[in-house]
Scaffold this motif. Structure first.
Motif, PDB file in Angstrom:
ATOM      1  N   GLN A  33       0.837  -1.208   0.000  1.00 22.45           N
ATOM      2  CA  GLN A  33       0.000   0.000   0.000  1.00 22.45           C
ATOM      3  C   GLN A  33       0.866   1.250   0.000  1.00 22.45           C
ATOM      4  O   GLN A  33       0.629   2.185  -0.768  1.00 22.45           O
ATOM      5  CB  GLN A  33      -0.925   0.010   1.228  1.00 22.45           C
ATOM      6  N   LEU A  34       1.881   1.257   0.865  1.00 18.82           N
ATOM      7  CA  LEU A  34       2.781   2.415   0.904  1.00 18.82           C
ATOM      8  C   LEU A  34       3.553   2.528  -0.405  1.00 18.82           C
ATOM      9  O   LEU A  34       3.759   3.627  -0.928  1.00 18.82           O
ATOM     10  CB  LEU A  34       3.766   2.294   2.073  1.00 18.82           C
ATOM     11  N   MET A 297      -5.523   4.015   4.234  1.00 18.58           N
ATOM     12  CA  MET A 297      -6.451   3.127   4.952  1.00 18.58           C
ATOM     13  C   MET A 297      -6.034   1.669   4.793  1.00 18.58           C
ATOM     14  O   MET A 297      -6.110   0.879   5.729  1.00 18.58           O
ATOM     15  CB  MET A 297      -7.880   3.306   4.406  1.00 18.58           C
ATOM     16  N   GLY A 298      -5.617   1.331   3.584  1.00 17.39           N
ATOM     17  CA  GLY A 298      -5.164  -0.044   3.325  1.00 17.39           C
ATOM     18  C   GLY A 298      -3.980  -0.392   4.199  1.00 17.39           C
ATOM     19  O   GLY A 298      -3.922  -1.468   4.796  1.00 17.39           O
ATOM     20  N   ALA A 299      -3.023   0.547   4.285  1.00 21.51           N
ATOM     21  CA  ALA A 299      -1.831   0.320   5.111  1.00 21.51           C
ATOM     22  C   ALA A 299      -2.222   0.196   6.583  1.00 21.51           C
ATOM     23  O   ALA A 299      -1.734  -0.687   7.302  1.00 21.51           O
ATOM     24  CB  ALA A 299      -0.830   1.453   4.912  1.00 21.51           C
ATOM     25  N   ALA A 300      -3.137   1.079   7.019  1.00 22.93           N
ATOM     26  CA  ALA A 300      -3.569   1.035   8.424  1.00 22.93           C
ATOM     27  C   ALA A 300      -4.265  -0.289   8.725  1.00 22.93           C
ATOM     28  O   ALA A 300      -4.080  -0.877   9.795  1.00 22.93           O
ATOM     29  CB  ALA A 300      -4.502   2.207   8.716  1.00 22.93           C
ATOM     30  N   VAL A 303      -1.784  -2.891   9.438  1.00 25.19           N
ATOM     31  CA  VAL A 303      -1.245  -2.795  10.800  1.00 25.19           C
ATOM     32  C   VAL A 303      -2.246  -3.363  11.803  1.00 25.19           C
ATOM     33  O   VAL A 303      -1.883  -4.113  12.718  1.00 25.19           O
ATOM     34  CB  VAL A 303      -0.899  -1.324  11.145  1.00 25.19           C
ATOM     35  N   VAL A 304      -3.530  -3.034  11.605  1.00 22.69           N
ATOM     36  CA  VAL A 304      -4.559  -3.526  12.540  1.00 22.69           C
ATOM     37  C   VAL A 304      -4.595  -5.062  12.508  1.00 22.69           C
ATOM     38  O   VAL A 304      -4.615  -5.720  13.557  1.00 22.69           O
ATOM     39  CB  VAL A 304      -5.948  -2.942  12.180  1.00 22.69           C
ATOM     40  N   VAL A 305      -4.587  -5.621  11.301  1.00 25.57           N
ATOM     41  CA  VAL A 305      -4.616  -7.091  11.175  1.00 25.57           C
ATOM     42  C   VAL A 305      -3.391  -7.685  11.879  1.00 25.57           C
ATOM     43  O   VAL A 305      -3.498  -8.659  12.636  1.00 25.57           O
ATOM     44  CB  VAL A 305      -4.644  -7.507   9.681  1.00 25.57           C
TER      45      VAL A 305
END
Lengths: 416, 246
Positions: A33-34, A297-300, A303-305
């Motif tokens: 994503q980044l 949002m995809g990157a975040a 991280v959440v997963v």
């Protein structure tokens, strides 16, 4: 002594592999994503980055590199005569329509430049002969645009604004993800493409005092008339328009002074450095489209997963070894020693999940670049940043496990 | 049997300890412990007074539920009594903070557990080394000391075995090696022979007695095992949380 954290982690290999898969997934999601975000932003200003100009002279109303009112071509000649200017070359960026032989219609951004010039040249030419660009209506296109443009390769012909044009070469890694397909061509051909779709004229009036004022008027030619309005390739004239003027200053000249001289000589124009034009372009795409937010949002989410998976694995690992933690506590280990075991486990998970995750990302980046022309930009710096994020994610995930360790009653050691 | 022929590893002088109150290493005064059950308190221990002299092996015996393990936990500083005070080596441990208590246990007490409590992911050598690691003793010195200790308990050739590859008696000997390797002044043991056969149990007790007599280590042990009574210097009988005799 062997690391208790590492040995506990490797004691249950299936669970360890599940954890690694989760962390790998998070690393891939964050990195890709980044990488797409950074690759996207970089690709939007590739043309600017590759130009050798000290200054870009453009309309003061320029929104970004591709979206800008034109300048009068006579300004080019004016700039060439200013003190401190060593070289000035025009760049034309007309939009056009592409019709393949099978009739498929696509939009196109024509990049018109001087093939014998010094301030801009196409780069990464992987096939064909760029010297043929001197021939009218010869173009170079990016390899990844072959399929979208419905064309087979070098030597094939398609219509650009009703003018038959020949692909004389292919480039690689030159296409902006955000733009229509680029076609690199000579200034003369670009001018013809432009004037086939638009006719320009000067409209002059004299006031009561006899002063003459002129406006340049561009009128879109109806598409059904393009064939009739088909232009021949010709050299640039003062009455034409250009999109940008690229400027190289003399070695002895002061950039700010030349900039001021240009802006003073050409009302309504701004002279910006390449970095400034590139930055304005990237900011446009970042702030005025939802791309930054979407990819962020995809990157975040990655991280959440990762946090959820690592938390769960660490918590269950601590639960399984709770009596060992109690034993350590009874033996006199400090709370920080116990936290150290949990955090070291988290760090091992980060390292062993990050390494294969990053390797997978490199493969994905290679594949997307070669097959789709989408740049997933992974640099050493971004890799270090993602490693930092992975470490923080895993260590942060140890929070609940540490809470459990803190609450361990050392007296449980006497329960058989 | 190697265990019965353990050579002393250091100066076997019981008097080397700084003996507080006539060498009484463990002193408990007026210990009481109760748990809250609903809106009433259930007493577990009442009016416990005891002392153990350095170099002595003292057994805590009594029926299940008599409060032996709770008393051992209090004397080890793992549980706080609801009343009374515990002095170990002259230090009132009931007045220490949690961090100070951890430090005190680390420096002075070795534990032997009924369930061995070995770390299954570590080898026998690493299990013993761990006790030194916690005290900041690492590298070759820790490895050599741990290996020597394993040899003392007759497991020199099992150093690289993991607990799952050892018998119950061997596991308990590793646990003893771990408890003793850092040279504690006090050893607290909870049913150390419960999981062992008669031969291994006797060997373990001989080892602890030898340690107490030759090195001045104070051993306090909870046990049900009548086979080891003759090895102890003194016995405390606990019933319903009260000392019935000693």
């Amino acid at each position: 002594m062997a690391s208790l954290a590492r040995k506990n982690l490797l004691e249950d290999i299936p669970r360890f592999l599940v954890a690694q898969a989760g962390i790998m997934f998070a690393v891939v999601l964050v990195t890709v994503q980044l990488g797409i975000y950074r690759g996207f932003l970089k690709s939007t200003a590739l043309i600017v980055d590759e130009a050798e100009a000290d200054l870009w002279v453009s309309s003061e109303d320029m929104v970004y590199f591709e979206l800008t009112p034109s300048l009068a071509a006579e300004n080019l000649f004016e700039i060439q005569g200013l003190d401190g200017v060593e070289l000035a070359e025009p760049l034309l960026l007309p939009s056009a329509q592409w019709h393949s032989q099978s009739g498929q219609l696509s939009t196109m951004k024509v990049i018109g430049f001087d093939p014998d010039g010094e301030l801009f040249q196409p780069w990464n030419i992987i096939e064909g002969n760029p010297e043929q660009l001197d021939e009218p209506f010869s173009i170079l296109i990016d390899r990844t645009n072959l399929r979208p443009l419905d064309i087979g390769g070098v030597g094939e012909v398609a219509d650009i604004n009703s003018i038959p044009s020949t692909v004389v070469g292919l480039t690689e890694g030159t296409q902006s993800i955000a733009s229509s397909a680029f076609a690199f061509t000579s200034l003369e051909s670009a001018l013809a493409y432009s004037t086939t779709a638009f006719s320009t004229s000067l409209s002059c009036q004299s006031d009561a005092d006899g002063n003459l004022s002129c406006d340049r008027v561009a009128r879109r030619v109806p598409q059904e008339n393009w064939a009739d309005n088909r232009q021949e390739a010709r050299t640039l004239q003062a009455s034409d328009t250009v999109t940008h003027v690229l400027v190289r200053i003399e070695n002895s000249a002061n950039l700010e002074e030349v900039r001021a001289a240009i802006e003073s000589a050409i009302p309504g124009a701004r002279a910006l450095t390449g970095e400034q034009v590139a930055e304005r372009t990237r900011l446009y795409w970042r702030d005025r489209t939802g791309i930054g937010f979407t990819l962020g949002m995809g990157a975040a989410l990655g991280v959440v997963v990762g946090v959820v998976i690592v938390s769960q694995i660490l918590y269950s690992s601590v639960s399984d070894h709770i009596k060992e933690f109690g034993t350590l506590k009874a033996m006199g280990a400090s709370d920080w020693t116990l936290y150290g075991v949990v955090i070291e486990q988290a760090m091992w998970m980060a390292v062993t999940g990050y390494a294969p995750g990053t390797a997978l990302c490199w493969f994905i980046a290679q594949w997307t670049a070669s097959s789709m022309g989408i740049v997933v930009l992974i640099t050493p710096l971004s890799s270090v940043a993602v490693f930092g994020i992975t470490l923080a994610m895993c260590v942060g995930s140890a929070f609940f496990a540490i809470q459990k360790v803190t609450r361990v009653d050392p007296a449980i050691v006497f329960k058989a | 049997m190697t265990l019965l022929n353990v050579p002393p590893t250091r100066n076997a002088t019981p008097a080397r300890l700084n003996c507080p109150e006539d060498c009484r290493t463990i002193v408990a005064r007026d210990i009481g412990m109760s748990y809250k059950l609903g809106d009433r308190r259930v007493p577990v221990l009442r009016d416990i007074d005891l002392s153990v002299r350095s170099g002595n092996v003292k057994l805590l015996m009594g029926p299940s539920g008599s409060g032996k393990t709770t008393l051992l936990s209090i004397l080890a500083g793992l549980l706080s009594p609801t009343q009374g005070r515990v002095e170990l080596l002259g230090e009132n441990i009931t007045a220490l903070s949690k961090a100070q208590l951890s430090r005190f246990r680390l420096e002075n007490i070795g534990f032997i557990f009924q369930g061995f409590n070995l770390f299954p992911a570590l080898t026998a050598l690493e299990n013993v080394e761990l006790a030194l690691d916690l005290r900041g003793i690492r590298g070759k010195e820790a490895r050599d000391r741990a290996q020597a200790m394993l040899e003392q308990v007759g497991l020199g050739d099992k150093a690289s075995n993991q607990p799952r590859d050892l018998s119950g008696g061997q596991k308990q000997r590793v646990a003893i090696a771990r408890a003793l390797v850092a040279r504690p002044k006090i050893v607290m043991a909870d049913e150390p022979t419960a999981a062992l056969d008669s031969h291994s149990g006797h060997a373990v007790m001989e080892l602890l007695r030898k340690l107490a007599k030759e090195e001045g280590v104070t051993v306090l042990m909870v046990t049900h095992d009548p086979r080891i009574v003759d090895i102890a210097d003194s016995i405390i009988h606990l019933e319903d949380g009260i000392i019935q005799g000693s």
